[in-house]
Write a protein that holds these residues in place. Structure first.
Motif, PDB file in Angstrom:
ATOM      1  N   CYS A  73       9.252  -6.002  16.078  1.00 53.56           N
ATOM      2  CA  CYS A  73       7.751  -6.058  15.844  1.00 53.56           C
ATOM      3  C   CYS A  73       7.743  -7.332  14.995  1.00 53.56           C
ATOM      4  N   LEU A  74       8.339  -7.341  13.753  1.00 51.12           N
ATOM      5  CA  LEU A  74       8.493  -8.498  12.654  1.00 51.12           C
ATOM      6  C   LEU A  74       9.634  -9.183  12.820  1.00 51.12           C
ATOM      7  N   ILE A  75       9.622 -10.175  13.237  1.00 47.10           N
ATOM      8  CA  ILE A  75      11.124 -11.080  13.228  1.00 47.10           C
ATOM      9  C   ILE A  75      12.000 -10.901  12.173  1.00 47.10           C
ATOM     10  N   LYS A  79      15.828  -4.507  11.440  1.00 55.49           N
ATOM     11  CA  LYS A  79      16.627  -3.472  11.161  1.00 55.49           C
ATOM     12  C   LYS A  79      15.556  -1.878  11.239  1.00 55.49           C
ATOM     13  N   PHE A  80      14.058  -2.301  11.172  1.00 54.40           N
ATOM     14  CA  PHE A  80      13.260  -1.108  11.730  1.00 54.40           C
ATOM     15  C   PHE A  80      12.764  -1.094  13.128  1.00 54.40           C
ATOM     16  N   SER A  81      12.869   0.000  13.555  1.00 54.13           N
ATOM     17  CA  SER A  81      12.644   0.310  15.019  1.00 54.13           C
ATOM     18  C   SER A  81      12.684   1.753  15.275  1.00 54.13           C
ATOM     19  N   PRO A  82      11.640   2.306  16.087  1.00 51.85           N
ATOM     20  CA  PRO A  82      10.752   1.648  16.992  1.00 51.85           C
ATOM     21  C   PRO A  82       9.336   1.403  16.190  1.00 51.85           C
ATOM     22  N   TRP A  83       8.340   0.619  16.742  1.00 49.66           N
ATOM     23  CA  TRP A  83       7.238   0.279  15.965  1.00 49.66           C
ATOM     24  C   TRP A  83       6.204   0.955  16.973  1.00 49.66           C
ATOM     25  N   ILE A  84       5.070   1.242  16.312  1.00 52.72           N
ATOM     26  CA  ILE A  84       3.697   1.768  16.843  1.00 52.72           C
ATOM     27  C   ILE A  84       2.911   0.370  16.455  1.00 52.72           C
ATOM     28  N   SER A  85       2.333  -0.410  17.350  1.00 48.11           N
ATOM     29  CA  SER A  85       1.722  -1.782  17.062  1.00 48.11           C
ATOM     30  C   SER A  85       0.379  -1.768  17.553  1.00 48.11           C
ATOM     31  N   ASP A  86      -0.199  -2.748  17.370  1.00 46.67           N
ATOM     32  CA  ASP A  86      -1.647  -3.116  17.974  1.00 46.67           C
ATOM     33  C   ASP A  86      -2.540  -1.934  18.146  1.00 46.67           C
ATOM     34  N   TYR A 119       7.802   3.062  12.833  1.00 46.27           N
ATOM     35  CA  TYR A 119       7.306   2.264  11.739  1.00 46.27           C
ATOM     36  C   TYR A 119       6.226   1.657  12.410  1.00 46.27           C
ATOM     37  N   LEU A 120       5.154   1.058  11.277  1.00 50.25           N
ATOM     38  CA  LEU A 120       4.153   0.120  11.657  1.00 50.25           C
ATOM     39  C   LEU A 120       3.838  -0.639  10.410  1.00 50.25           C
ATOM     40  N   TRP A 121       3.094  -1.517  10.591  1.00 51.19           N
ATOM     41  CA  TRP A 121       2.510  -2.516   9.298  1.00 51.19           C
ATOM     42  C   TRP A 121       1.230  -2.735   9.709  1.00 51.19           C
ATOM     43  N   THR A 122       0.460  -2.924   8.411  1.00 56.23           N
ATOM     44  CA  THR A 122      -0.791  -3.144   8.678  1.00 56.23           C
ATOM     45  C   THR A 122      -1.293  -3.949   7.291  1.00 56.23           C
ATOM     46  N   ASP A 123      -2.350  -4.573   7.463  1.00 56.66           N
ATOM     47  CA  ASP A 123      -2.941  -5.256   6.305  1.00 56.66           C
ATOM     48  C   ASP A 123      -4.465  -4.940   6.351  1.00 56.66           C
ATOM     49  N   LYS A 124      -4.857  -4.078   7.105  1.00 55.79           N
ATOM     50  CA  LYS A 124      -6.103  -3.929   7.388  1.00 55.79           C
ATOM     51  C   LYS A 124      -6.487  -2.381   7.339  1.00 55.79           C
ATOM     52  N   ALA A 125      -5.525  -1.404   7.576  1.00 58.82           N
ATOM     53  CA  ALA A 125      -5.931  -0.055   7.141  1.00 58.82           C
ATOM     54  C   ALA A 125      -4.912   0.880   6.744  1.00 58.82           C
ATOM     55  N   PRO A 126      -4.450   0.399   5.347  1.00 52.35           N
ATOM     56  CA  PRO A 126      -3.394   1.195   4.677  1.00 52.35           C
ATOM     57  C   PRO A 126      -3.736   2.802   4.587  1.00 52.35           C
ATOM     58  N   ILE A 127      -4.837   2.742   4.003  1.00 53.75           N
ATOM     59  CA  ILE A 127      -5.629   4.102   3.556  1.00 53.75           C
ATOM     60  C   ILE A 127      -5.589   5.185   4.746  1.00 53.75           C
ATOM     61  N   PHE A 128      -5.889   4.510   5.870  1.00 55.34           N
ATOM     62  CA  PHE A 128      -5.917   5.372   7.305  1.00 55.34           C
ATOM     63  C   PHE A 128      -4.614   6.009   7.624  1.00 55.34           C
ATOM     64  N   TYR A 129      -3.487   5.115   7.586  1.00 50.40           N
ATOM     65  CA  TYR A 129      -2.158   5.655   8.082  1.00 50.40           C
ATOM     66  C   TYR A 129      -1.724   6.380   6.782  1.00 50.40           C
ATOM     67  N   GLU A 130      -1.997   6.439   5.632  1.00 47.92           N
ATOM     68  CA  GLU A 130      -1.482   7.007   4.580  1.00 47.92           C
ATOM     69  C   GLU A 130      -2.164   8.573   4.681  1.00 47.92           C
ATOM     70  N   LYS A 131      -3.274   8.712   5.129  1.00 48.40           N
ATOM     71  CA  LYS A 131      -3.921   9.829   5.267  1.00 48.40           C
ATOM     72  C   LYS A 131      -3.422  10.651   6.420  1.00 48.40           C
ATOM     73  N   LEU A 132      -2.745   9.976   7.469  1.00 48.35           N
ATOM     74  CA  LEU A 132      -2.023  10.412   8.481  1.00 48.35           C
ATOM     75  C   LEU A 132      -0.407  10.785   8.105  1.00 48.35           C
ATOM     76  N   GLY A 133      -0.257  10.560   7.014  1.00 46.23           N
ATOM     77  CA  GLY A 133       1.266  11.011   6.332  1.00 46.23           C
ATOM     78  C   GLY A 133       2.224  10.091   6.630  1.00 46.23           C
TER      79      GLY A 133
END
Length: 156
Positions: A73-75, A79-86, A119-133
């Motif tokens: 996902c991020l060039i 080393k991180f794979s696979p990604w849940i993206s978009d 893995y996933l990355w976010t700059d918009k919803a960190p709290i949402f993903y933290e709540k999901l574990g």
């Protein structure tokens, strides 16, 4: 609720996904263009049964949201794979539990493909993903170098 792969839906539904994705995310990146976005969604994410591919969620035949699975996902972070993206739940369906259901389905899909971590990355919803574990790993530079996001991982 029904979840299908991009390869299992019609062109008009895929066009809606492409347009929603582009209209939302292009406001945050001057580097996005509709031709490249269309190419990725049509010729990469809608073609194969293995990563990369996309899934879309419907409820009562209404398009609710979608996400994409990627090997990379991020060039700068190969080393991180696979990604849940978009990941996107359309505005009118947010706050109704669909995001949680989509992510749970995504995790199961990756687990069924033999992965034990995602893995996933976010700059918009960190709290949402933290709540999901999801667990914070580190800050990451975006591909277009327009700033940083937060990298998260989760055991499947």
């Amino acid at each position: 609720m029904e979840i299908k792969r991009f390869s299992e839906i019609g062109e008009s539904e895929l066009d809606k996904i492409i347009n929603k994705h582009f209209s939302h995310w292009s406001q945050y990146s001057e580097f996005m263009n509709i031709g490249e976005t269309t190419n990725k969604f049509r010729n990469i994410y809608a073609k194969d049964n293995n990563i990369p591919f996309g899934i879309v969620m419907f409820d009562d035949n209404k398009l609710i949201g979608f996400c994409v699975f990627k090997g990379e996902c991020l060039i700068k972070y190969p080393k991180f794979s696979p990604w849940i993206s978009d990941v996107m739940i359309f505005d009118e369906f947010r706050g109704m539990g669909y995001g949680r259901k989509l992510i749970e389905y995504a995790k199961n899909e990756l687990k069924n493909l033999g992965y034990d971590k995602a893995y996933l990355w976010t700059d918009k919803a960190p709290i949402f993903y933290e709540k999901l574990g999801f667990t914070y790993v580190q800050d990451v530079l975006k591909n277009d170098e327009s700033g940083y996001g937060r990298l998260y991982s989760i055991k499947l």
